[in-house]
Design a protein around this motif. Structure first.
Motif, mmCIF file in Angstrom:
data_model
loop_
_atom_site.group_PDB
_atom_site.id
_atom_site.type_symbol
_atom_site.label_atom_id
_atom_site.label_comp_id
_atom_site.label_asym_id
_atom_site.label_seq_id
_atom_site.Cartn_x
_atom_site.Cartn_y
_atom_site.Cartn_z
ATOM 1 N N LEU A 8 0.832 -1.213 0.000
ATOM 2 C CA LEU A 8 0.000 0.000 0.000
ATOM 3 C C LEU A 8 0.861 1.256 0.000
ATOM 4 O O LEU A 8 0.539 2.249 -0.655
ATOM 5 C CB LEU A 8 -0.923 0.010 1.230
ATOM 6 N N SER A 9 1.999 1.188 0.717
ATOM 7 C CA SER A 9 2.815 2.398 0.877
ATOM 8 C C SER A 9 3.518 2.783 -0.431
ATOM 9 O O SER A 9 4.129 3.837 -0.524
ATOM 10 C CB SER A 9 3.832 2.209 2.008
ATOM 11 N N TYR A 11 1.864 3.579 -2.947
ATOM 12 C CA TYR A 11 0.964 4.530 -3.614
ATOM 13 C C TYR A 11 0.495 5.673 -2.728
ATOM 14 O O TYR A 11 -0.107 6.621 -3.219
ATOM 15 C CB TYR A 11 -0.277 3.793 -4.166
ATOM 16 N N VAL A 12 0.693 5.542 -1.423
ATOM 17 C CA VAL A 12 0.200 6.591 -0.522
ATOM 18 C C VAL A 12 1.014 6.556 0.768
ATOM 19 O O VAL A 12 1.524 5.518 1.174
ATOM 20 C CB VAL A 12 -1.309 6.403 -0.218
ATOM 21 N N LEU A 14 1.379 6.237 4.459
ATOM 22 C CA LEU A 14 0.529 5.612 5.483
ATOM 23 C C LEU A 14 0.754 6.283 6.829
ATOM 24 O O LEU A 14 1.829 6.814 7.094
ATOM 25 C CB LEU A 14 0.862 4.122 5.612
ATOM 26 N N HIS A 58 -4.645 -3.234 -4.177
ATOM 27 C CA HIS A 58 -3.898 -2.324 -3.311
ATOM 28 C C HIS A 58 -4.052 -0.863 -3.708
ATOM 29 O O HIS A 58 -4.180 0.004 -2.850
ATOM 30 C CB HIS A 58 -2.421 -2.730 -3.287
ATOM 31 N N ALA A 62 -5.488 2.085 -1.438
ATOM 32 C CA ALA A 62 -4.656 3.287 -1.260
ATOM 33 C C ALA A 62 -5.466 4.545 -1.595
ATOM 34 O O ALA A 62 -5.308 5.587 -0.953
ATOM 35 C CB ALA A 62 -3.415 3.198 -2.148
ATOM 36 N N LEU A 73 -2.130 10.713 -3.995
ATOM 37 C CA LEU A 73 -2.145 9.314 -4.411
ATOM 38 C C LEU A 73 -1.158 9.166 -5.565
ATOM 39 O O LEU A 73 -1.155 9.975 -6.492
ATOM 40 C CB LEU A 73 -3.570 8.976 -4.871
#
Lengths: 683, 358
Positions: A8-9, A11-12, A14, A58, A62, A73
């Protein structure tokens, strides 16, 4: 559904703490069922709602996080570096035979690749979410599905007969060995991907073994398509194949989602497996539908949610989620991104706004409701009262399952009562709806007796189901069932017990009728399926049989594993429950004393009590205020075939005191009346 | 406080041999009356009887003994007096005896620690008890309890609730079918449809009843269970009303300290939809076995009624709106009473039912 936070991290940004992250996801509707530390990664098990196929990857998750945190994003890089001198269109052709089943088919060709293991970073990301790495090409298709959400498939181009892809229905008798090694027989209901000769994949579910990418494959055709959700669901269900791909296709994917996915995968293959991406993207499709446009009034947002959300917040939330917002708050014009197939009405947009505004920020208010005249349907209230009466009579309420075996029901059914069967039962033991409550209660009695609790006194009120004389469906009616057994409950250490019998049931039912304000059931000796002859009665109301009471036959009791005597009653109360509740009215009490006289009559056994009752109540004697049976006696001093009944009469008038002589004379008259009518003698 | 034997006058002691026997009898009678006044139990009474009428040492008996030596006329006179005295004393002793017996009865002498006479009360099933609590919270707020059939048609159970034919929620695995359009309702929502068809808004109802799912029985699932749903429709019913109502409900059911959490969810028949969690009543939100450590228990699903549902019943979604909610009563009962296996509810073990005999 498992998600890697490391993934996930990409793309965004956290939040620092996992707790903050899980709270954030929960509050926007992605409930975190579990958090696990796997290797150096934190893996979240998210409960993604079935309509949110956009969040089953994911990048989609995100996007939710980015919106909730108001963070940027970062989409993955899908730019493709095509190699000049080779055109995909020269190497393969796409033909869609069933455009309803396959609205779009996108493909790319990558040449001269080297199949091998995936790099560690990709293997690890796949492994922490429970996927088994296979080889770089296959892993990339999986990776991109879990990254962007669109399932992809890679074929070994050299194994494609005629270098051709045809999307069509399966032919009669056609079979396909899927990648899991199982041979599947297909029908015309299945949509397949085929080459010039044969099926090479079950559309939206699983690819075929015959064109699988293996060590040594050098040329790849990469598929990204859109298949009809219903067709995919039907095939997956019929063949018992629930796959990551079918799970997504069944939930209506974006009609353009495969474009970025195919490009992203092609770029990754070129990067990780070598090879060159041929020029051109094959894209077979009809006219694509326009994206959905909706109007959204901020007044509607406020009306539904009960709070005024600032225009800027509405716009910001929707834009971050990928919606295009034009116009002003009186009526925004909102274009729905294609990945949000769940959004089709203004109210859906209101939910999007509410989700990211935060349900927790909505205040709690109470609506002003009208005061109802009754707290419920009269029948509902009557049933609640009936339960209370049964409890007051000393019975415990049991709730037994509505589904059971035909054989258990059969013992109590008359020839014209047919139980209702379930078309798709869970098991044979749960194949029928109950037509009687008593079998369920007998099961409960057996459960208790087997555990040493022999004194059982239970009731149940519930629906019974029988087949209508014509057509489908069921006749559904409320019934009351009572059951008693055991040696009898001892009330006190100084007293002895008494086993229950028919008159316990009768007394209870008489009390039930009185307290409910219902007419009393007439009791008539009769045989009943499931009951012991001579120990059973039919219960009638206005000449119609409503139910029965009696001793459960030894044969039926044995069927439930019961050896001791069990007494039961079961009555249809549908119509009684619908009766208007009894009007309570005061009637003045006599101010004058009354007198009591007993008489013992020796009568033939054949004179039943209800005849005597009828004879007494038929008398038009204003001084006769009531009567009751106080003793039934049969002994050595009574000839066989006869019995002695002792009756107690109460004499009273409302207008004056009766003299002893008047009472005696009235009593004598009743006595003579009974002896005249039934013969016998006074004892 | 009986007199001691030494005080009893005797023919020998009190008087010389030539003492007047008639006077002695009179004196004995007077003395007896005095002593009889103070008799308080059976033992004293027996002692009194022995002292005056005892065969060996009775004072009056001694008069009879000595009488034989008296001259004829006097003997007859003393004999008459002595007999009268004996009758009188005997009667008085009997009277005292009865009085003592009566007093003994009045005094009462029970072992009050023995158990009382058992009253065999009936009881309601815990699911009914939980349902009554739920119904009571809502009827206090002005809701009406409504019920409807368990056997339903496809239209009432699915179509009217915005669950079209191809919807995943209709998977054959979830629903028990009877044939034709008929099925066993999977929720009590069809009753809401029927009620809206029959009545015009505003309305506020709760709808309890048995529902069916094609679930294999285990600790948390039974193929039929009791559900309670609710529906409020009016011109101005909002999502904040939904939150306030259901938060109040959770507090009324599980205690004032209960907190609730609303999060987005998905139901085809509501939009927006919300799931409500409540702080776990078993651990007050600290985390325990019941809530699997999270401190929260899932309590119900809810949402603003989907406009397609209003359209199906002929209401205008631009002029009426409302909220709906639904919960498993079996589950609420399990959480409320700390029952860890739902199947226990349908076994109806007497020992289990007795625990709810309130």
């Amino acid at each position: 559904m498992l998600f890697s936070t490391a993934w996930l991290s990409r793309y965004v940004e956290l939040p620092e703490s996992t707790r903050t992250l899980t709270d954030l996801l929960t509050s926007c509707g992605l409930v975190v069922d579990q958090v696990d530390e796997v290797r150096n990664d934190t893996v979240l098990d998210l409960d993604v709602a079935s309509n949110r196929v956009d969040a089953m990857n994911h990048f989609g998750v995100a996007r939710e996080i980015a919106t909730a945190r108001r963070e940027p994003l970062r989409p993955p890089d899908s730019s493709v570096d095509e190699t000049p001198g080779c055109a995909a269109a020269d190497l393969a052709t796409i033909e869609i035979d069933d455009p309803q089943g396959c609205a779009r088919f996108v493909a790319r060709v990558i040449r001269d690749i080297e199949v091998g293991p995936s790099p560690a970073w990709m293997s690890e990301l796949l492994e922490v979410i429970g996927l088994r790495p296979i080889n770089n090409v296959v892993d990339i298709t999986n990776f991109v599905m879990w990254e962007l959400g669109h399932p992809l498939h890679a074929y070994d181009l050299d194994l494609l007969a005629g270098n051709k892809i045809v999307v069509r229905r399966a032919l009669p008798g056609e079979a396909l060995q899927t990648l899991d090694g199982t041979s599947r027989s297909l029908t015309a209901d299945d949509l397949v991907i085929a080459d010039a000769d044969r099926a090479i994949g079950l559309a939206g579910v699983m690819g075929g073994a015959n064109t699988e990418i293996q060590a040594g494959s050098t040329n790849v055709l990469l598929e990204g398509a859109w298949f009809d959700p219903q067709l995919v669901r039907n095939s997956a269900q019929r063949l018992g194949m629930h796959t990551d791909a079918s799970h997504r296709f069944e939930r209506t994917l974006a009609i353009d989602g495969m474009v970025a996915a195919v490009d992203r995968a092609a770029a990754l293959i070129a990067e990780l497996a070598g090879g060159e991406i041929c020029q051109g993207r094959l894209d077979e499709k009809d006219q694509l539908p326009e994206p959905v446009s909706l109007s959204l009034r901020s007044s509607r947002v406020e009306k539904l949610l009960g709070v005024d959300i600032p225009e800027g917040d509405i716009r910001n939330i929707l834009e971050r989620l990928g919606f295009e917002v034009e116009g002003a708050s009186a009526s925004f014009l909102v274009t729905v991104p294609r990945h949000r197939s769940d959004i089709s009405r203004e109210e859906d947009l209101v939910e999007e706004v509410a989700r990211h505004y935060g349900y927790e920020r909505l205040p709690n208010t109470l609506p002003a409701l009208r005061a109802p005249e009754e707290s419920g349907d009269p029948m509902v209230l009557a049933e609640r009262r009936l339960k209370q009466v049964c409890v007051a009579a000393g019975y415990r309420e049991a709730l037994t399952p509505s589904l059971g075996r035909d054989e258990d029901q059969a013992a109590f059914l008359r020839a014209d009562d047919a139980p209702v069967s379930i078309a798709n039962p869970i098991s044979k033991a749960l194949g029928f709806l109950r037509a009687r409550l008593s079998p369920g209660l007998l099961t409960v009695v057996a459960h208790n007796v087997n555990r040493g609790q022999q004194d059982v006194r239970l009731f149940e009120i519930g629906n019974r189901f029988t087949q209508p004389s014509e057509g489908n469906g069921a006749i559904e009616r409320k019934a009351l069932a009572l059951i008693i057994c055991g040696p009898g409950q001892v009330a006190h250490w100084g007293e002895s017990n008494r086993a229950p019998d028919l008159f316990d049931l009768k007394g209870t039912l008489e009390a039930v009728a009185r307290r409910m304000g219902w007419p009393a059931w007439q009791w008539r000796a009769g045989t009943q399926p499931g009951l012991e002859d001579g120990c059973s009665a039919e219960l009638l109301l206005e000449g119609e049989v409503q139910g029965w009471a009696g001793r459960i036959s030894a044969e039926v009791a044995e069927r439930f594993g019961l050896a001791l005597p069990v007494w039961g009653a079961e009555i249809d109360v549908e119509e009684q429950l619908a009766r208007p509740a009894r009007e309570l009215r005061y009637s003045p009490l006599s101010r004058f004393p009354g007198g009591v006289r007993d008489v013992s009559l020796q009568l033939a056994e054949s004179v039943s009590f209800d005849h005597i009752e009828a004879a007494v109540t038929s008398r038009e004697d204003v001084s006769l205020a009531g009567f009751e049976l106080v003793d039934v006696y049969q002994g050595d001093d009574i000839p066989s075939g006869q019995r002695s009944l002792t009756l107690r009469f109460t004499y009273r008038r409302d207008d004056r005191t009766l003299t002893a002589e008047e009472i005696d004379s009235a009593h004598q008259a009743v006595t003579s009346h009974l002896l005249d009518e039934f013969g016998g003698k006074q004892r | 406080m009986g007199a001691t034997e030494g005080e009893v006058p005797s023919v020998d002691q009190g008087q010389t041999a030539d003492g007047d026997p008639l006077a002695i009898i009179q004196q004995l009678q007077q003395q007896f009356e005095v002593e009889a006044e103070s008799i308080s139990d059976e033992a004293e009474l027996a002692e009194l009887r022995a002292r005056y009428l005892g065969r060996k040492r009775g004072a009056l008996t001694a008069v009879f003994d000595r009488m034989r030596s008296l001259p004829g006329e006097l003997r007859a006179q003393v004999g008459k007096q002595a007999n009268q005295a004996r009758q009188l004393l005997t009667r008085r002793l009997d009277e005292i005896s009865s009085a003592l017996a009566e007093g003994r009865d009045k005094r009462c002498d029970l072992d009050v620690s023995l158990p009382g006479r058992t009253v065999h009360l009936g009881s309601l099933h815990p699911i009914t008890l939980a349902l009554q609590e739920i119904e009571s919270v809502f009827t206090r707020m002005g809701y009406e309890v409504v019920e409807g059939p368990e056997v339903e048609t496809d239209w009432y159970n699915f179509e009217a609730l915005n669950i079209p034919k191809e919807h995943p929620a209709r998977d054959i695995q979830d629903t028990l079918y009877l044939g034709g359009e008929w099925l066993l309702r999977t929720h009590t929502s069809p009753v809401q449809i029927r009620t809206m068809q029959r009545r015009q808004p505003p309305l506020a109802i709760i709808v309890p009843g048995r529902v069916y799912r094609r679930d294999t029985p285990d600790a948390t699932h039974t193929p039929s269970f009791v559900q309670c749903e609710g529906l409020v429709v009016g011109p101005d019913i909002t999502m904040t009303d939904l939150k306030g109502t259901l938060d109040h409900f959770a507090k009324a059911l599980f205690g004032h300290e209960t907190r609730t959490r609303f999060r987005p969810g998905y139901f085809p028949f509501t939009e927006p939809s919300a799931e409500m969690d409540a702080t776990c009543p078993a651990c007050a939100g600290n985390g325990c076995r019941v809530c699997k450590g999270s401190g929260w228990v899932e309590m119900l699903g809810s949402g603003m009624v989907h406009p397609a549902v209003f359209e199906a019943v002929g209401y205008d979604p631009q002029t009426v709106q409302g909220f709906a909610f639904g919960m498993g009563v079996d589950r609420i009962a399990a959480v409320r009473y700390g029952i860890d296996d739902i199947r226990t509810l349908y076994e109806n073990d007497i020992r289990f039912l007795k625990q709810f005999a309130t």
